[in-house]
Design a protein around this motif. Structure first.
Motif, mmCIF file in Angstrom:
data_model
loop_
_atom_site.group_PDB
_atom_site.id
_atom_site.type_symbol
_atom_site.label_atom_id
_atom_site.label_comp_id
_atom_site.label_asym_id
_atom_site.label_seq_id
_atom_site.Cartn_x
_atom_site.Cartn_y
_atom_site.Cartn_z
ATOM 1 N N GLU A 1 0.832 -1.212 0.000
ATOM 2 C CA GLU A 1 0.000 0.000 0.000
ATOM 3 C C GLU A 1 0.861 1.253 0.000
ATOM 4 O O GLU A 1 0.528 2.254 -0.653
ATOM 5 N N ILE A 2 1.963 1.225 0.728
ATOM 6 C CA ILE A 2 2.894 2.360 0.711
ATOM 7 C C ILE A 2 3.465 2.543 -0.695
ATOM 8 O O ILE A 2 3.557 3.657 -1.215
ATOM 9 N N TYR A 3 3.817 1.426 -1.301
ATOM 10 C CA TYR A 3 4.346 1.481 -2.664
ATOM 11 C C TYR A 3 3.302 2.049 -3.620
ATOM 12 O O TYR A 3 3.594 2.937 -4.430
ATOM 13 N N ARG A 4 2.070 1.570 -3.534
ATOM 14 C CA ARG A 4 1.021 1.981 -4.466
ATOM 15 C C ARG A 4 0.643 3.447 -4.285
ATOM 16 O O ARG A 4 0.393 4.155 -5.249
ATOM 17 N N ASN A 5 0.613 3.914 -3.038
ATOM 18 C CA ASN A 5 0.139 5.271 -2.759
ATOM 19 C C ASN A 5 1.212 6.344 -2.886
ATOM 20 O O ASN A 5 0.882 7.511 -3.111
ATOM 21 N N TYR A 6 2.487 5.967 -2.746
ATOM 22 C CA TYR A 6 3.544 6.979 -2.737
ATOM 23 C C TYR A 6 4.680 6.682 -3.716
ATOM 24 O O TYR A 6 4.966 7.484 -4.611
ATOM 25 N N VAL A 7 5.296 5.529 -3.589
ATOM 26 C CA VAL A 7 6.501 5.242 -4.363
ATOM 27 C C VAL A 7 6.201 5.152 -5.854
ATOM 28 O O VAL A 7 7.011 5.559 -6.689
ATOM 29 N N ARG A 8 5.023 4.648 -6.188
ATOM 30 C CA ARG A 8 4.681 4.523 -7.601
ATOM 31 C C ARG A 8 4.697 5.886 -8.294
ATOM 32 O O ARG A 8 5.128 6.005 -9.452
ATOM 33 N N PHE A 9 4.267 6.942 -7.611
ATOM 34 C CA PHE A 9 4.271 8.274 -8.209
ATOM 35 C C PHE A 9 5.703 8.790 -8.380
ATOM 36 O O PHE A 9 5.990 9.540 -9.324
ATOM 37 N N ILE A 10 6.593 8.403 -7.478
ATOM 38 C CA ILE A 10 8.009 8.745 -7.663
ATOM 39 C C ILE A 10 8.526 8.086 -8.938
ATOM 40 O O ILE A 10 9.251 8.704 -9.729
ATOM 41 N N GLY A 11 8.140 6.821 -9.146
ATOM 42 C CA GLY A 11 8.532 6.117 -10.365
ATOM 43 C C GLY A 11 7.991 6.787 -11.614
ATOM 44 O O GLY A 11 8.685 6.886 -12.632
ATOM 45 N N VAL A 12 6.746 7.247 -11.562
ATOM 46 C CA VAL A 12 6.149 7.939 -12.711
ATOM 47 C C VAL A 12 6.944 9.201 -13.041
ATOM 48 O O VAL A 12 7.250 9.478 -14.213
ATOM 49 N N GLY A 13 7.283 9.988 -12.021
ATOM 50 C CA GLY A 13 8.080 11.196 -12.249
ATOM 51 C C GLY A 13 9.445 10.879 -12.828
ATOM 52 O O GLY A 13 9.937 11.589 -13.717
ATOM 53 N N ALA A 14 10.066 9.792 -12.353
ATOM 54 C CA ALA A 14 11.385 9.391 -12.861
ATOM 55 C C ALA A 14 11.300 8.955 -14.322
ATOM 56 O O ALA A 14 12.151 9.325 -15.149
ATOM 57 N N ILE A 15 10.271 8.178 -14.669
ATOM 58 C CA ILE A 15 10.120 7.703 -16.041
ATOM 59 C C ILE A 15 9.859 8.864 -16.993
ATOM 60 O O ILE A 15 10.440 8.945 -18.081
ATOM 61 N N ALA A 16 8.958 9.776 -16.602
ATOM 62 C CA ALA A 16 8.640 10.914 -17.463
ATOM 63 C C ALA A 16 9.873 11.761 -17.739
ATOM 64 O O ALA A 16 10.132 12.171 -18.882
ATOM 65 N N THR A 17 10.671 12.032 -16.709
ATOM 66 C CA THR A 17 11.880 12.832 -16.885
ATOM 67 C C THR A 17 12.900 12.102 -17.748
ATOM 68 O O THR A 17 13.555 12.704 -18.603
ATOM 69 N N ALA A 18 13.019 10.795 -17.548
ATOM 70 C CA ALA A 18 13.938 10.001 -18.378
ATOM 71 C C ALA A 18 13.505 10.034 -19.838
ATOM 72 O O ALA A 18 14.338 10.040 -20.749
ATOM 73 N N GLY A 19 12.190 10.052 -20.069
ATOM 74 C CA GLY A 19 11.693 10.139 -21.434
ATOM 75 C C GLY A 19 12.072 11.454 -22.093
ATOM 76 O O GLY A 19 12.467 11.486 -23.269
ATOM 77 N N ILE A 20 11.967 12.552 -21.354
ATOM 78 C CA ILE A 20 12.356 13.862 -21.890
ATOM 79 C C ILE A 20 13.851 13.879 -22.211
ATOM 80 O O ILE A 20 14.270 14.369 -23.265
ATOM 81 N N VAL A 21 14.645 13.304 -21.323
ATOM 82 C CA VAL A 21 16.093 13.225 -21.565
ATOM 83 C C VAL A 21 16.375 12.398 -22.819
ATOM 84 O O VAL A 21 17.235 12.748 -23.635
ATOM 85 N N GLY A 22 15.620 11.292 -22.987
ATOM 86 C CA GLY A 22 15.806 10.453 -24.162
ATOM 87 C C GLY A 22 15.500 11.188 -25.454
ATOM 88 O O GLY A 22 16.208 11.025 -26.460
ATOM 89 N N VAL A 23 14.448 12.006 -25.450
ATOM 90 C CA VAL A 23 14.116 12.794 -26.636
ATOM 91 C C VAL A 23 15.247 13.772 -26.950
ATOM 92 O O VAL A 23 15.650 13.936 -28.109
ATOM 93 N N LEU A 24 15.775 14.427 -25.931
ATOM 94 C CA LEU A 24 16.870 15.373 -26.146
ATOM 95 C C LEU A 24 18.098 14.680 -26.727
ATOM 96 O O LEU A 24 18.783 15.232 -27.602
ATOM 97 N N LYS A 25 18.373 13.459 -26.266
ATOM 98 C CA LYS A 25 19.534 12.722 -26.775
ATOM 99 C C LYS A 25 19.370 12.332 -28.238
ATOM 100 O O LYS A 25 20.358 12.174 -28.963
ATOM 101 N N SER A 26 18.116 12.134 -28.667
ATOM 102 C CA SER A 26 17.878 11.677 -30.034
ATOM 103 C C SER A 26 17.633 12.819 -31.010
ATOM 104 O O SER A 26 17.372 12.580 -32.190
ATOM 105 N N LEU A 27 17.721 14.067 -30.542
ATOM 106 C CA LEU A 27 17.422 15.209 -31.408
ATOM 107 C C LEU A 27 18.354 15.271 -32.619
ATOM 108 O O LEU A 27 17.948 15.690 -33.699
ATOM 109 N N ARG A 28 19.602 14.855 -32.443
ATOM 110 C CA ARG A 28 20.557 14.917 -33.560
ATOM 111 C C ARG A 28 20.098 14.045 -34.719
ATOM 112 O O ARG A 28 20.141 14.455 -35.883
ATOM 113 N N VAL A 29 19.636 12.828 -34.403
ATOM 114 C CA VAL A 29 19.179 11.922 -35.454
ATOM 115 C C VAL A 29 17.888 12.433 -36.082
ATOM 116 O O VAL A 29 17.684 12.354 -37.293
#
Length: 665
Positions: A289-317
């Protein structure tokens, strides 16, 4: 020149290229084989429709869709021998690509569209189908400019576990002989194993070892809970991922479950009041329940930011792709690119995006909203779909797991917050937000699956432009089929929870039920967990500063520990086999490495087939997991020990099977 693919994949198929080195697929750019034949289009379409119906019903009934790509690749191999002219390798790639669109479009649709019905917003049939169709097409369009980056530029740096399994199935089936027998053997073993362990009560699938007093005490007092999903599919997945990616992946799970969950428990264990977004005090929460209510949202924020970084890395191509288009436009000629590196023209992609954007705008314009809200909704849809396309491609390329639920939740949360500021709320607001989320979720699911097709084609020598064209056919068929299936089921069943006075049976639709609760909560102006998202974003930024793979780590935070731990086991097994291969060297060492990948691919293929069969069994009226139940199933010490021993047996099977010489086989 007609070429029959009878060779193994090149030595550098799964390795980073050395300076000046290039990869030559089984079928080079000069090779010619039947590819976009009527046979391939017909059978790909048939499989797409069948798997779309089955996957939609299965996902809504039991929350488990049907894996499509690997089973369809196996079916394509079987079909190849039915015709006087045996189907070519490239035709089988096309069949798999069209058919696999079914699971991706359905995965996006079932997360959101059923919520429109359970909210009694009564979408029209054309609206239901359009949400699936627009999202799928946008996902494909946005991924095409990223193909060179993920498929060519990053060759050998992403493991592409699912694409590896499909490629090995197609190549090994084409070759036949002892390797085909080895693949079929591993497929049969994993299929039977995973079918029984995940469908019936034979022995525990998930291990937590809490029958050991010390482990139980650690879970109760510190909320440190270990879990392990002991099935063959995940073992094969970890093997193909390799040790490096598996360690980073599992490290995210360790941080989430052994650091963040206990830390939140320690901080809030003395509080008597609930802390948002939780609805009960932390002191009353179990680890999950702690994971579902709190940690999962930390994971969502981490994934979203990693996605933005990935787009920036691929801009050259991406910029390079637009540069090619600009030169073509100026000189009026198509650049001389090799067949195996030829995409749909970038101008056609831009035109497709413009048409798609106009269609989405017309769709939103049919709702009673202002022009400002319409414009904002269009911008949110296109921006989220573009950025999450990169997230999905990166996630599938590294771990074969698409964080669709997390990205859809983020879409709903941000869209709700933004649109509330423009005065949109109530039933219209919920419909509007869920439509955005439906398109975005379908886009990221379609793009995540499509990168698998493109990598498979790259290894084998397919024409990317051909794969890209037929993918739109698959998306259209899957969108129409999935949309009509959901509409039919919505008239026959209730989605989510039973409504008093409604006598219809209930389909759980678990993913859509979660999204429904989320959109209702935010349209009721509940606060947003910005702090948790921000913590996740900072974790990603720290990893990028250290030069580490942030998306894989972020996925490890978000996904259950039970998934990451067996993946780590598979990674260690792969490392041991490859070390033995390098030690022996020569043809003997190469054979060990090849057989290891074939066996791991067989475990993935068999596990996928076993999962499909298990999901189909649950659709039968009166199905019960107790149809097959061992006397010791409910006895945790015995049941979990048996499961652990059998999983070790799978590891031993892969190890010994890899080391066998050809003569022994």
């Amino acid at each position: 020149m007609n070429v029959t693919a009878t060779e193994s994949l090149p030595e550098n198929a799964y390795k980073p290229l050395k300076p000046g080195e290039s990869y030559t697929p089984i079928l080079s750019g000069e090779a010619r084989q039947p590819e976009l034949s009527l046979r391939a289009l017909f059978w790909g379409s048939v499989f797409c429709v069948i798997f779309s119906v089955a996957s939609a019903y299965s996902a809504l009934k039991v929350g488990q869709g049907m894996e499509a790509a690997i089973p369809i690749s196996i079916l394509a191999i079987g079909l190849a021998r039915m015709f006087r002219r045996r189907s070519s390798l490239l035709e089988n790639v096309i069949i798999t690509g069209i058919g696999a669109a079914s699971a991706s479009v359905v995965s996006g649709a079932v997360f959101t569209v059923p919520a429109l019905y359970s909210l009694h917003l009564d979408p029209r049939p054309v609206q239901t189908i359009f949400i699936c169709l627009a999202g799928g097409c946008l996902g494909v369009l946005f991924l095409i400019p990223l193909r060179r980056y993920f498929v060519r530029e990053m060759h050998g740096l992403f493991p592409f576990p699912e694409a590896t399994a499909i490629t090995e199935v197609l190549v090994t089936g084409e070759k036949g002989g002892s390797q085909a027998k080895l693949l079929l053997q591993a497929t049969a073993i994993a299929g039977i194993y995973d079918f029984f362990v995940s469908t019936f009560h034979v022995w525990k699938e998930y291990l937590n070892f809490q029958f050991v007093p010390a482990v139980k005490a650690l879970a109760d007092r510190g909320r440190m809970v270990f879990s392990f999903d002991a099935i063959g599919f995940i073992l094969g997945l970890g093997y193909v991922m390799g040790l490096r990616s598996a360690i980073v992946f599992c490290a995210g799970g360790v941080l989430a479950n052994f650091v963040l969950v206990p830390l939140i428990w320690f901080t809030g264990s003395h509080m008597d009041a609930a802390v948002y977004p939780g609805t009960i005090p932390i002191s009353h929460m179990a680890a999950v329940e702690i994971y579902r209510n709190y940690v999962r949202f930390i994971g969502v924020g981490a994934i979203a930011t990693a996605g933005i970084v990935g787009v920036l890395k691929s801009l050259r191509v991406i910029a390079g792709s637009f540069g090619i288009a600009l030169r073509t436009f100026r000189h009026g000629e198509t650049p001389a690119t090799e067949r195996t590196d030829r995409d749909v023209p970038i101008l056609s992609i831009l035109l497709g995006v413009v048409i798609g954007a106009l269609a989405v705008a017309v769709f939103f314009g049919g709702l009673p909203v202002s022009w400002t809200v319409l414009a904002m909704g269009l911008v949110l849809t296109l921006v989220f779909a573009f950025f999450f396309t990169s997230v999905a491609a990166n996630a599938i390329a590294t771990t074969a797991n698409n964080p669709a639920s997390g990205m859809t939740m983020l879409t709903i949360i941000i869209s709700s917050v933004v649109l509330l500021r423009f005065g949109l709320s109530g039933a219209t607001g919920m419909f509007f937000v869920m439509a955005i989320a439906g398109m975005v979720c379908t886009a990221l699911c379609a793009s995540g699956q499509f990168i698998t097709d493109l990598k498979t084609g790259y290894w084998l020598g397919s024409t990317p432009a051909a794969q890209e064209k037929v993918k739109f056919l698959g998306v259209v068929l899957a969108a129409v089929t999935a949309g009509l299936t959901i509409i039919l089921l919505a008239h026959t069943f209730q989605f989510g929870e039973a409504v008093p006075g409604d006598s219809r049976q209930v389909l759980a639709a678990p993913q859509a039920s979660i999204m429904k609760a989320l959109v209702v909560g935010f349209m009721s102006r509940q606060p947003v967990v910005y702090l948790l998202f921000g913590i996740g974003a900072l974790i990603t930024l720290v990893l990028e500063m250290l030069g580490k793979s942030s998306l894989v780590f972020a996925l490890g935070i978000y996904l259950p520990l039970g998934l990451t731990t067996p993946i780590l086991t598979g990674g260690f097994l792969s490392h041991l086999v490859n070390r033995r291969s390098e030690k022996l060297g020569g043809e003997r060492g190469k054979g060990i490495r090849e057989r290891g990948v074939i066996l791991a691919s067989g475990l993935m293929a068999g596990g996928a087939l076993g999962g499909v069969l298990g999901a189909a069994m649950r659709l039968f009226p009166g199905f019960s997991e107790d149809w097959i139940k061992t006397p010791f199933y409910a006895n945790d010490p015995v049941s979990q020990s048996v499961s652990a021993l059998l999983f070790v047996g799978l590891c031993v099977y892969v190890w010994t099977g890899s080391l066998k010489s050809r003569e022994e086989k």
